[in-house]
Design a protein around this motif. Sequence first.
Motif, PDB file in Angstrom:
ATOM      1  N   ALA A 196       0.831  -1.202   0.000  1.00 14.57           N
ATOM      2  CA  ALA A 196       0.000   0.000   0.000  1.00 14.57           C
ATOM      3  C   ALA A 196       0.866   1.252   0.000  1.00 14.57           C
ATOM      4  O   ALA A 196       0.571   2.230  -0.704  1.00 14.57           O
ATOM      5  N   LEU A 197       1.954   1.236   0.774  1.00 18.14           N
ATOM      6  CA  LEU A 197       2.872   2.376   0.802  1.00 18.14           C
ATOM      7  C   LEU A 197       3.541   2.562  -0.552  1.00 18.14           C
ATOM      8  O   LEU A 197       3.695   3.689  -1.039  1.00 18.14           O
ATOM      9  N   VAL A 198       3.936   1.454  -1.169  1.00 14.03           N
ATOM     10  CA  VAL A 198       4.577   1.528  -2.492  1.00 14.03           C
ATOM     11  C   VAL A 198       3.606   2.107  -3.508  1.00 14.03           C
ATOM     12  O   VAL A 198       3.960   2.970  -4.319  1.00 14.03           O
ATOM     13  N   ASP A 199       2.355   1.649  -3.481  1.00 17.53           N
ATOM     14  CA  ASP A 199       1.345   2.171  -4.419  1.00 17.53           C
ATOM     15  C   ASP A 199       1.176   3.680  -4.274  1.00 17.53           C
ATOM     16  O   ASP A 199       0.956   4.387  -5.256  1.00 17.53           O
ATOM     17  N   ALA A 200       1.282   4.175  -3.044  1.00 20.46           N
ATOM     18  CA  ALA A 200       1.062   5.597  -2.791  1.00 20.46           C
ATOM     19  C   ALA A 200       2.284   6.444  -3.136  1.00 20.46           C
ATOM     20  O   ALA A 200       2.142   7.622  -3.473  1.00 20.46           O
ATOM     21  N   ARG A 201       3.492   5.847  -3.087  1.00 16.94           N
ATOM     22  CA  ARG A 201       4.704   6.673  -3.152  1.00 16.94           C
ATOM     23  C   ARG A 201       5.720   6.256  -4.211  1.00 16.94           C
ATOM     24  O   ARG A 201       6.808   6.838  -4.254  1.00 16.94           O
ATOM     25  N   PHE A 202       5.406   5.288  -5.037  1.00 15.16           N
ATOM     26  CA  PHE A 202       6.455   4.755  -5.918  1.00 15.16           C
ATOM     27  C   PHE A 202       7.012   5.800  -6.877  1.00 15.16           C
ATOM     28  O   PHE A 202       8.182   5.739  -7.268  1.00 15.16           O
ATOM     29  N   LYS A 203       6.221   6.800  -7.248  1.00 17.50           N
ATOM     30  CA  LYS A 203       6.714   7.829  -8.160  1.00 17.50           C
ATOM     31  C   LYS A 203       7.709   8.782  -7.487  1.00 17.50           C
ATOM     32  O   LYS A 203       8.420   9.512  -8.170  1.00 17.50           O
ATOM     33  N   GLN A 204       7.740   8.754  -6.170  1.00 15.48           N
ATOM     34  CA  GLN A 204       8.637   9.639  -5.430  1.00 15.48           C
ATOM     35  C   GLN A 204      10.012   9.026  -5.191  1.00 15.48           C
ATOM     36  O   GLN A 204      10.907   9.678  -4.666  1.00 15.48           O
ATOM     37  N   HIS A 205      10.177   7.742  -5.569  1.00 19.75           N
ATOM     38  CA  HIS A 205      11.455   7.039  -5.377  1.00 19.75           C
ATOM     39  C   HIS A 205      11.920   7.130  -3.921  1.00 19.75           C
ATOM     40  O   HIS A 205      13.067   7.454  -3.631  1.00 19.75           O
ATOM     41  N   VAL A 206      10.997   6.858  -3.023  1.00 18.02           N
ATOM     42  CA  VAL A 206      11.290   6.898  -1.584  1.00 18.02           C
ATOM     43  C   VAL A 206      12.306   5.816  -1.247  1.00 18.02           C
ATOM     44  O   VAL A 206      12.167   4.670  -1.689  1.00 18.02           O
ATOM     45  N   PRO A 207      13.348   6.119  -0.457  1.00 17.29           N
ATOM     46  CA  PRO A 207      14.345   5.106  -0.087  1.00 17.29           C
ATOM     47  C   PRO A 207      13.709   3.961   0.707  1.00 17.29           C
ATOM     48  O   PRO A 207      12.742   4.167   1.455  1.00 17.29           O
ATOM     49  N   LEU A 208      14.262   2.773   0.565  1.00 15.36           N
ATOM     50  CA  LEU A 208      13.748   1.620   1.298  1.00 15.36           C
ATOM     51  C   LEU A 208      13.800   1.846   2.803  1.00 15.36           C
ATOM     52  O   LEU A 208      12.973   1.323   3.545  1.00 15.36           O
ATOM     53  N   GLN A 209      14.773   2.624   3.253  1.00 18.54           N
ATOM     54  CA  GLN A 209      14.884   2.925   4.679  1.00 18.54           C
ATOM     55  C   GLN A 209      13.600   3.565   5.209  1.00 18.54           C
ATOM     56  O   GLN A 209      13.138   3.252   6.310  1.00 18.54           O
ATOM     57  N   ASP A 210      13.006   4.436   4.394  1.00 21.36           N
ATOM     58  CA  ASP A 210      11.784   5.122   4.830  1.00 21.36           C
ATOM     59  C   ASP A 210      10.607   4.146   4.930  1.00 21.36           C
ATOM     60  O   ASP A 210       9.806   4.217   5.872  1.00 21.36           O
ATOM     61  N   TYR A 211      10.491   3.237   3.943  1.00 16.65           N
ATOM     62  CA  TYR A 211       9.435   2.234   4.012  1.00 16.65           C
ATOM     63  C   TYR A 211       9.623   1.348   5.245  1.00 16.65           C
ATOM     64  O   TYR A 211       8.663   1.059   5.969  1.00 16.65           O
ATOM     65  N   ALA A 212      10.853   0.897   5.449  1.00 19.84           N
ATOM     66  CA  ALA A 212      11.136   0.019   6.580  1.00 19.84           C
ATOM     67  C   ALA A 212      10.821   0.711   7.905  1.00 19.84           C
ATOM     68  O   ALA A 212      10.228   0.109   8.811  1.00 19.84           O
ATOM     69  N   SER A 213      11.209   1.988   8.019  1.00 17.01           N
ATOM     70  CA  SER A 213      10.951   2.731   9.256  1.00 17.01           C
ATOM     71  C   SER A 213       9.466   2.820   9.549  1.00 17.01           C
ATOM     72  O   SER A 213       9.032   2.684  10.702  1.00 17.01           O
ATOM     73  N   GLU A 214       8.663   3.044   8.497  1.00 13.64           N
ATOM     74  CA  GLU A 214       7.222   3.149   8.710  1.00 13.64           C
ATOM     75  C   GLU A 214       6.615   1.816   9.149  1.00 13.64           C
ATOM     76  O   GLU A 214       5.604   1.782   9.848  1.00 13.64           O
ATOM     77  N   LEU A 215       7.263   0.723   8.739  1.00 10.19           N
ATOM     78  CA  LEU A 215       6.802  -0.603   9.145  1.00 10.19           C
ATOM     79  C   LEU A 215       7.383  -1.031  10.487  1.00 10.19           C
ATOM     80  O   LEU A 215       7.008  -2.084  11.019  1.00 10.19           O
ATOM     81  N   GLY A 216       8.320  -0.228  11.025  1.00 12.81           N
ATOM     82  CA  GLY A 216       8.926  -0.541  12.308  1.00 12.81           C
ATOM     83  C   GLY A 216       9.974  -1.632  12.241  1.00 12.81           C
ATOM     84  O   GLY A 216      10.222  -2.329  13.236  1.00 12.81           O
ATOM     85  N   ILE A 217      10.600  -1.788  11.057  1.00 11.57           N
ATOM     86  CA  ILE A 217      11.644  -2.798  10.892  1.00 11.57           C
ATOM     87  C   ILE A 217      12.832  -2.179  10.165  1.00 11.57           C
ATOM     88  O   ILE A 217      12.767  -1.027   9.718  1.00 11.57           O
ATOM     89  N   THR A 218      13.913  -2.926  10.033  1.00 17.25           N
ATOM     90  CA  THR A 218      15.098  -2.443   9.323  1.00 17.25           C
ATOM     91  C   THR A 218      14.972  -2.767   7.837  1.00 17.25           C
ATOM     92  O   THR A 218      14.193  -3.649   7.453  1.00 17.25           O
ATOM     93  N   PRO A 219      15.755  -2.088   6.976  1.00 17.08           N
ATOM     94  CA  PRO A 219      15.737  -2.432   5.545  1.00 17.08           C
ATOM     95  C   PRO A 219      16.077  -3.897   5.290  1.00 17.08           C
ATOM     96  O   PRO A 219      15.490  -4.526   4.410  1.00 17.08           O
ATOM     97  N   GLY A 220      17.024  -4.425   6.057  1.00 16.22           N
ATOM     98  CA  GLY A 220      17.376  -5.834   5.898  1.00 16.22           C
ATOM     99  C   GLY A 220      16.221  -6.750   6.239  1.00 16.22           C
ATOM    100  O   GLY A 220      15.968  -7.751   5.551  1.00 16.22           O
ATOM    101  N   GLN A 221      15.497  -6.424   7.301  1.00 18.51           N
ATOM    102  CA  GLN A 221      14.327  -7.218   7.672  1.00 18.51           C
ATOM    103  C   GLN A 221      13.237  -7.128   6.618  1.00 18.51           C
ATOM    104  O   GLN A 221      12.544  -8.110   6.342  1.00 18.51           O
ATOM    105  N   LEU A 222      13.097  -5.948   6.030  1.00 21.20           N
ATOM    106  CA  LEU A 222      12.089  -5.773   4.978  1.00 21.20           C
ATOM    107  C   LEU A 222      12.422  -6.644   3.769  1.00 21.20           C
ATOM    108  O   LEU A 222      11.536  -7.299   3.203  1.00 21.20           O
TER     109      LEU A 222
END
Length: 296
Positions: A196-222
Amino acid sequence: MPRVIPNYSLYGDQAQPSWQSTFDFEWIPVRSARYNWEIQPHTHDAFVQILLLRQGAADVQLDHARISERAPCLILIPAQTVHGFHFAPDTDGPVVTAAQRPLESLAQVVMPELVENIRKPLVMSLVSQDAAMDALMPIFLAIERESRRSSIGQVAAALSLITALLVQIARLRQVDAATPVLRDSRKHGQIQKFRALVDARFKQHVPLQDYASELGITPGQLTRLCREVLGTSSLAVLHARLVHEAQRELVYTDVSIKRLASDLGFVDEAYFGRFFRKHTGLTPREFRSRARTSTQ
């Protein structure tokens, strides 16, 4: 080597973009008997699938859940859900496969709450719902008749019928909230939120770190989560979403390649062209030409 889950339009068929095949109807034995009633785990990138078992039984895998159910039974599998089946040899019933995004767009207009039902996996026993088969089978059979036609308005009629089918499924969910339904695991819930986050923000090229932070996990865990549930990396999920949107725009609009690159957040047309070719094997112009030729 990481596990890779096959992606099909229909099991055993090479995956095609959703605009090349809007819907399909078949009976369970037609495909399953060919594979000795064993359908290995796979995904449909852009298609939702609805099965109605009117006889027989199935062991169903949906992401991490494994559910055994006998007929009568209703199964709904949203796009990008890992699923597989082991059917009893006497199993029979209709299967409808349809492009999910057009159905969601139609639902947003006529019944917005239906969108969540389309996106939510379901395995529902109909043993205690006496009227369910009487409500569902006529719609499945109407979809079958429409699939055999080649006349004006076929897709519009089919999508309307499939929407009616989804309305009946929503009613069944509401009537029997205690019916055994796939319970979203924590991992499945995280994946759904990530998508859902990717669908909303994929055009912004948001770093994976930001997605992981919003999910409460690390990029590696994601990334480990995506590999475990989807069979691919988190970065591949982002790239696939960009590629799908680019393909859709190239087929359905006349927007220039330069404008499309900008709309999708790329710094310039050349960078976008390299990205697109890496993931599709074609330049954007080549893809547009071939796709439009194939749909004429």
